[in-house]
Enzyme design. Structure first.
Site, PDB file in Angstrom:
ATOM      1  N   GLU A 140       1.341  -0.397  -5.149  1.00 28.84           N
ATOM      2  CA  GLU A 140       0.401   0.678  -5.425  1.00 28.84           C
ATOM      3  C   GLU A 140       1.235   1.960  -5.447  1.00 28.84           C
ATOM      4  OE1 GLU A 140      -3.406   3.148  -3.669  1.00 28.84           O
ATOM      5  OE2 GLU A 140      -1.869   2.324  -2.369  1.00 28.84           O
ATOM      6  N   ASP A 149       0.822  -1.201   0.000  1.00 31.45           N
ATOM      7  CA  ASP A 149       0.000   0.000   0.000  1.00 31.45           C
ATOM      8  C   ASP A 149       0.863   1.262   0.000  1.00 31.45           C
ATOM      9  OD1 ASP A 149      -2.616   1.391   0.441  1.00 31.45           O
ATOM     10  OD2 ASP A 149      -1.653   1.943   2.326  1.00 31.45           O
TER      11      ASP A 149
END
Length: 718
Positions: A452, A399
């Site tokens: 990401e 993330d």
């Protein structure tokens, strides 16, 4: 009162094993026990129970004997009208090796979770739990729990020199025991009560104590792991169904489904729908549902919301036996400021930077890990290894990588500090990410790491030995943003924005891309995918079918968030389940059928996945027909087998549309998003068309086709 006794009584003793337990005293031996609640204490000797004398009012008991007792020995005491009996914890020597401590100090103890945390084990023939925690700035650390009335004086731990690692074996504690660590800061004397950073299981929220846990799961996925190790993922279909376990479905009472119930329902559904992987939003323990799991307080524990750690192991095991991979969202970029967790763990900035210009995300109200500190880097590297080794997951989607790479991420001038070269790159974080990727790919062949990452940072998914970050793949945020922006335009205006679709081919092969339509696109007022589409209801559904067709046929691996596949009408809400009753409506059921067929088509046609990361797998037939908002392209595999894709982004049917093709023969229409089966108008080409010997668009042959409105078709030469 001597100073050691005073330190024990005041819960300040740095080395309780130097005083408590059994020690030589001149020609005799003395046994000391500190039990502040006890009325009387006895020790078991070869001749029976012998009483210890109370030495002071604070609760120290002692006995002198002419010879030492064999260790470990048992104590018996009375308190509050009840009798207790246990082996003396201070008759068990520390068991952590100097080699383990050395590796941990260097940041290379890949299985640090086996040293730190709470581990049921046998020591000197006695079952119990060994506790260990890293708190280098503590004057004293104790294990507290129900077993000692949460009294920090009762079980002080022993520190291992300058390592900052504290250890204590407590005999005869049962599985499920709740515990925390009570920490007294050396500089200020402040007393903190913290949960275990390496805790494997936690009590259900709002409680924050860790639980002693022993895994008993027997794995049955050896064949899956064997095949994964030899898996050529770059040339294979990868299609992820992104799921938030707490809101996919719920029980009739609105409660969460257990890991077991999710296995019964989610696995068959994802398998039947044709997905290759489940990508789970964070399952690491977190206190607040509304954080979606991204504010992690228990990095080593699957959340207790849905069951025990072994229940999650069984879930992954059943996924693998069904032929379904599992990718976890992993959050090494920041952690919350909750007082009971990692924040200021031993009274100092231990896991985070002290300077807020380096150590805080102002936007998110969170702390940033200190990647330059060996023990912190080890915490995260071991955590990646933990999920892959202990839970057999098939990959980690990392993330917010952009927030890790840049020191000035979401900061104004003066709110950040440059690196040692004066730049904005976070050099320690970059080194950590490279080390993590090298480690994962070496230790877990076939496991994926997916970034990401929303900036133009170069070579995110290229090997570290050529200067890359080493990720397997990267989310294509540019494709997602451009595509959704284009689709939100009224079709009458799309002719002016064709470059938003064609631009992706400029950079499509600079990284190993995943095309994401994720949870982030359907929350916070962004509207659902269906609601983003312009026009009346028919056009909204047709546009969405067209969007999914474009995603499935564009180079890159795929990801869709739950609910997208049947056109969830409202934004995703974490505290309620998806609107499954929409499947009673024809258009939503048709969208689900379309999603299923596209998933199967993507898996079954090598031309649509084998060269996802190579320009050899894609060729424009016509990208210039902006006036009619039509795209035509060819996808092919390593052997030259191809499919032809045509996309009509207007509601105007295009009869007699001529398109060039590479060879003669009959081209069968193998997919049409305008099929009545999906809720479309059923306009198409009657099963296909024969190529004509008329050169067109640089190809020696061509087809005359009917392009249905707001639809995509896929043709395959026979």
């Amino acid at each position: 009162m001597d100073f050691q006794l005073q330190a024990i009584a005041e819960a300040r003793h740095h080395h309780p094993f130097d005083y408590l337990g059994q020690h030589p005293a001149g020609q005799e031996w003395i046994i000391r026990a500190f039990l502040p609640q006890a009325a009387q204490v006895e020790v078991l000797t070869p001749t029976g129970w012998e009483p210890l004398s109370r030495m002071d009012a604070a609760g120290l008991f002692a006995i002198r004997r002419p010879a030492p007792l064999p260790q470990p020995y048992r104590l018996r005491w009375q308190a509050g009208g009840r009798q207790f009996e246990i082996y003396d914890p201070y008759s068990f020597p520390p068991s952590i090796s100097d080699f383990e401590l050395h590796l941990f100090g260097e940041g290379r103890l890949w299985e640090a979770y086996r040293m730190l945390g709470a581990h049921p084990r046998e020591q000197a023939g006695v079952q119990g739990v060994r506790f260990a925690v890293w708190a280098p700035n503590a004057e004293r650390v104790s294990v507290v729990g129900d077993f000692n009335d949460w009294d920090g004086r009762r079980h002080p731990m022993q520190v291992h020199g300058s390592s900052g690692v504290w250890e204590l074996f407590i005999p005869e504690l049962p599985d499920g025991t709740l515990y925390k660590f009570e920490i007294r800061n050396r500089a200020t004397g402040a007393v903190l009560v913290k949960t275990d950073p390496y805790g494997a299981f936690f009590e259900h929220r709002p409680g924050t104590a860790a639980r002693v846990y022993r895994s008993r799961h027997q794995w049955g996925d050896a064949e899956w792991l064997r095949q994964r190790a030899a898996w050529d993922w770059q040339h294979a279909p990868v299609n992820c169904y992104e799921v938030h376990l707490g809101s996919w479905q719920r029980g009739p009472d609105g409660r969460f489904l257990s890991y077991g119930k999710l296995a019964e329902r989610l696995i068959p559904y994802a398998k039947e729908m044709g997905y290759t992987h489940l990508e789970l939003m964070p399952v690491s323990e977190h206190p607040l549902d509304e954080s979606w799991g991204y504010q992690v307080t228990g990095y080593y524990a699957p959340t207790s919301r849905y069951g025990e750690p072994d229940d999650f192991r069984a879930f992954v095991d059943q996924c693998h036996q069904a032929g379904l991979g599992v990718i976890l969202d992993w959050v090494p970029g920041h952690f919350p400021k909750d007082d009971f967790a990692l924040a200021r763990f031993d009274g100092t900035a231990l896991y985070e930077h002290e300077d807020p210009r380096l150590g805080e995300h102002q936007d998110w109200g969170t702390y940033i890990f200190n990647y330059g500190r060996n023990e912190v880097r080890n915490f995260l590297l071991a955590n990646a290894h933990y999920w892959l080794e202990e839970f057999h997951v098939d990959g980690l989607r990392v993330d917010a990588v952009a927030s890790m790479l840049y020191l000035d991420y979401s900061r104004q001038p003066g709110e950040w500090l440059p690196n040692r070269h004066g730049g904005r790159e976070n050099l320690e974080a970059i080194d950590f990410l490279r080390e993590m990727n090298i480690f994962v790919h070496e230790r877990h062949p076939g496991a994926l790491t997916i970034a990401e990452e929303s900036t133009a940072w170069p070579m995110v998914s290229r090997p570290t030995y050529v200067g890359g970050l080493g990720f397997s793949m990267k989310w294509n945020m540019g494709w997602m943003n451009d595509t959704l922006s284009y689709m939100e335009n009224d079709p009458i205006h799309r002719r002016y924005h064709q470059d938003m679709l064609t631009f992706s081919q400029v950079y499509a092969y600079t990284e190993n891309f995943v095309l994401p339509l994720s949870h982030d696109e359907v929350v916070h007022g962004k509207r659902s995918l269906l609601d983003k589409m312009p026009g009346d209801a028919w056009r909204k559904f047709a546009n969405l079918r067209l969007l999914f067709t474009y995603q499935a046929t564009h180079p890159g691996k795929k990801l869709n968030f739950m609910g997208n596949e049947f056109a969830q009408g409202r934004e995703w809400q974490v505290n309620s389940r998806l609107d499954w009753e929409l499947l009673d409506r024809q258009w939503h059921a048709g969208m689900q059928r379309l999603s299923n067929d596209l998933n199967q088509l993507y898996r079954q046609e090598p031309a649509l996945h084998a060269l996802d990361f190579s320009a050899d797998g894609f060729r424009w037939i016509d990208c210039h027909d902006a006036d009619q908002s039509v795209l035509a392209y060819l996808r092919q595999d390593q052997h030259g087998d191809c499919v032809i894709v045509l996309l009509n982004f207007t509601p105007v049917p295009r009869p007699g549309y001529r398109v060039g093709v590479p060879k003669p023969g009959f081209y069968r229409e193998i997919f049409n998003s305008d099929s009545a089966y999906y809720g479309g108008s059923n306009l198409g080409n009657g099963g296909g068309a024969a190529a004509e010997a008329q050169s067109w668009m640089g190809f020696p042959h061509s087809l005359s086709l009917t392009l249905p409105p707001l639809a995509g078709i896929v043709l395959k030469p026979q």
